[in-house]
Design a protein around this motif. Structure first.
Motif, PDB file in Angstrom:
ATOM      1  N   MET A 182      27.495  11.190  35.934  1.00  0.00           N
ATOM      2  CA  MET A 182      27.578  10.402  37.145  1.00  0.00           C
ATOM      3  C   MET A 182      29.041  10.069  37.391  1.00  0.00           C
ATOM      4  O   MET A 182      29.775   9.758  36.465  1.00  0.00           O
ATOM      5  N   LYS A 183      29.399  10.133  38.631  1.00  0.00           N
ATOM      6  CA  LYS A 183      30.751   9.779  39.044  1.00  0.00           C
ATOM      7  C   LYS A 183      30.657   8.584  39.976  1.00  0.00           C
ATOM      8  O   LYS A 183      29.805   8.546  40.863  1.00  0.00           O
ATOM      9  N   LEU A 184      31.521   7.606  39.750  1.00  0.00           N
ATOM     10  CA  LEU A 184      31.631   6.488  40.677  1.00  0.00           C
ATOM     11  C   LEU A 184      32.641   6.866  41.747  1.00  0.00           C
ATOM     12  O   LEU A 184      33.708   7.418  41.446  1.00  0.00           O
ATOM     13  N   ASP A 226      24.200  10.174  28.732  1.00  0.00           N
ATOM     14  CA  ASP A 226      25.340  11.093  28.695  1.00  0.00           C
ATOM     15  C   ASP A 226      26.509  10.585  27.855  1.00  0.00           C
ATOM     16  O   ASP A 226      27.376  11.360  27.476  1.00  0.00           O
ATOM     17  N   GLY A 227      26.561   9.279  27.623  1.00  0.00           N
ATOM     18  CA  GLY A 227      27.624   8.706  26.810  1.00  0.00           C
ATOM     19  C   GLY A 227      28.909   8.377  27.537  1.00  0.00           C
ATOM     20  O   GLY A 227      29.797   7.767  26.962  1.00  0.00           O
ATOM     21  N   GLU A 228      29.010   8.778  28.803  1.00  0.00           N
ATOM     22  CA  GLU A 228      30.231   8.465  29.550  1.00  0.00           C
ATOM     23  C   GLU A 228      30.046   8.704  31.039  1.00  0.00           C
ATOM     24  O   GLU A 228      29.121   9.396  31.460  1.00  0.00           O
ATOM     25  N   LEU A 229      30.963   8.126  31.803  1.00  0.00           N
ATOM     26  CA  LEU A 229      31.051   8.369  33.235  1.00  0.00           C
ATOM     27  C   LEU A 229      32.124   9.421  33.477  1.00  0.00           C
ATOM     28  O   LEU A 229      33.080   9.527  32.700  1.00  0.00           O
ATOM     29  N   GLU A 230      31.983  10.176  34.551  1.00  0.00           N
ATOM     30  CA  GLU A 230      33.028  11.112  34.946  1.00  0.00           C
ATOM     31  C   GLU A 230      34.228  10.346  35.487  1.00  0.00           C
ATOM     32  O   GLU A 230      34.133   9.160  35.826  1.00  0.00           O
ATOM     33  N   ASN A 244      33.782   3.758  29.190  1.00  0.00           N
ATOM     34  CA  ASN A 244      33.501   4.926  28.362  1.00  0.00           C
ATOM     35  C   ASN A 244      33.826   4.659  26.892  1.00  0.00           C
ATOM     36  O   ASN A 244      33.072   5.063  26.003  1.00  0.00           O
ATOM     37  N   LYS A 245      34.917   3.977  26.637  1.00  0.00           N
ATOM     38  CA  LYS A 245      35.318   3.665  25.264  1.00  0.00           C
ATOM     39  C   LYS A 245      34.272   2.781  24.583  1.00  0.00           C
ATOM     40  O   LYS A 245      33.830   3.060  23.464  1.00  0.00           O
ATOM     41  N   VAL A 246      33.875   1.714  25.245  1.00  0.00           N
ATOM     42  CA  VAL A 246      32.898   0.785  24.676  1.00  0.00           C
ATOM     43  C   VAL A 246      31.544   1.471  24.506  1.00  0.00           C
ATOM     44  O   VAL A 246      30.859   1.261  23.498  1.00  0.00           O
ATOM     45  N   THR A 247      31.171   2.308  25.455  1.00  0.00           N
ATOM     46  CA  THR A 247      29.907   3.040  25.339  1.00  0.00           C
ATOM     47  C   THR A 247      29.924   3.942  24.113  1.00  0.00           C
ATOM     48  O   THR A 247      28.970   3.965  23.336  1.00  0.00           O
ATOM     49  N   MET A 270      23.669   3.187  36.290  1.00  0.00           N
ATOM     50  CA  MET A 270      24.870   3.446  35.505  1.00  0.00           C
ATOM     51  C   MET A 270      24.579   3.291  34.011  1.00  0.00           C
ATOM     52  O   MET A 270      24.984   4.128  33.198  1.00  0.00           O
ATOM     53  N   ILE A 271      23.852   2.256  33.649  1.00  0.00           N
ATOM     54  CA  ILE A 271      23.526   2.028  32.242  1.00  0.00           C
ATOM     55  C   ILE A 271      22.675   3.172  31.702  1.00  0.00           C
ATOM     56  O   ILE A 271      22.911   3.666  30.589  1.00  0.00           O
ATOM     57  N   LYS A 272      21.702   3.624  32.469  1.00  0.00           N
ATOM     58  CA  LYS A 272      20.866   4.753  32.049  1.00  0.00           C
ATOM     59  C   LYS A 272      21.713   6.003  31.793  1.00  0.00           C
ATOM     60  O   LYS A 272      21.513   6.716  30.806  1.00  0.00           O
TER      61      LYS A 272
END
Length: 79
Positions: free
Chosen positions: A1-3, A38-42, A66-69, A31-33
Motif C-alpha cells: 500500500m502506498k500513501l 506486508d511488513g511495510e508501506l511503500e 516501517n521501522k517500528v513495524t 493501513m494496520i492490516k
C-alpha cells in the motif's frame, strides 16, 4: 500500500491509500492490516505544493512506521 499525500490550492492536505493504483479514502485499520501482512508501506507519493520540510516530515513518518513495524514483527516471531 502506498500513501498519497495531496495539497490543493487552499493548502488543504488529503491522504489517500493506493493499492496497485486503485485509490481509496485513507482508513487507519486498512493501513494496520497491510502493515501486519506486508511488513511495510511503500514510499509515499507527495503531490502538490509541499515545502521541503513537509516532504521530509512525511517521508520520515513513513520510514518510522516501517521501522517500528519491522521491530514489532521481528519480536512477535522471535526474530
Amino acid at each position: 500500500m502506498k500513501l498519497v499525500f495531496r495539497k490543493n490550492d487552499q493548502e488543504e492536505i488529503t491522504v489517500i491509500q493506493s493499492f496497485d493504483g486503485d485509490e481509496r479514502n485513507f482508513v487507519y485499520t486498512d493501513m494496520i492490516k497491510v502493515l501486519l501482512k506486508d511488513g511495510e508501506l511503500e514510499t509515499p507519493a507527495i503531490e502538490g505544493d509541499f515545502t521541503a520540510e513537509e516532504k521530509r516530515s512525511i517521508n520520515n513518518m513513513v520510514s518510522e512506521i516501517n521501522k517500528v513495524t519491522k521491530e514489532t514483527l521481528d519480536i512477535s516471531v522471535g526474530g
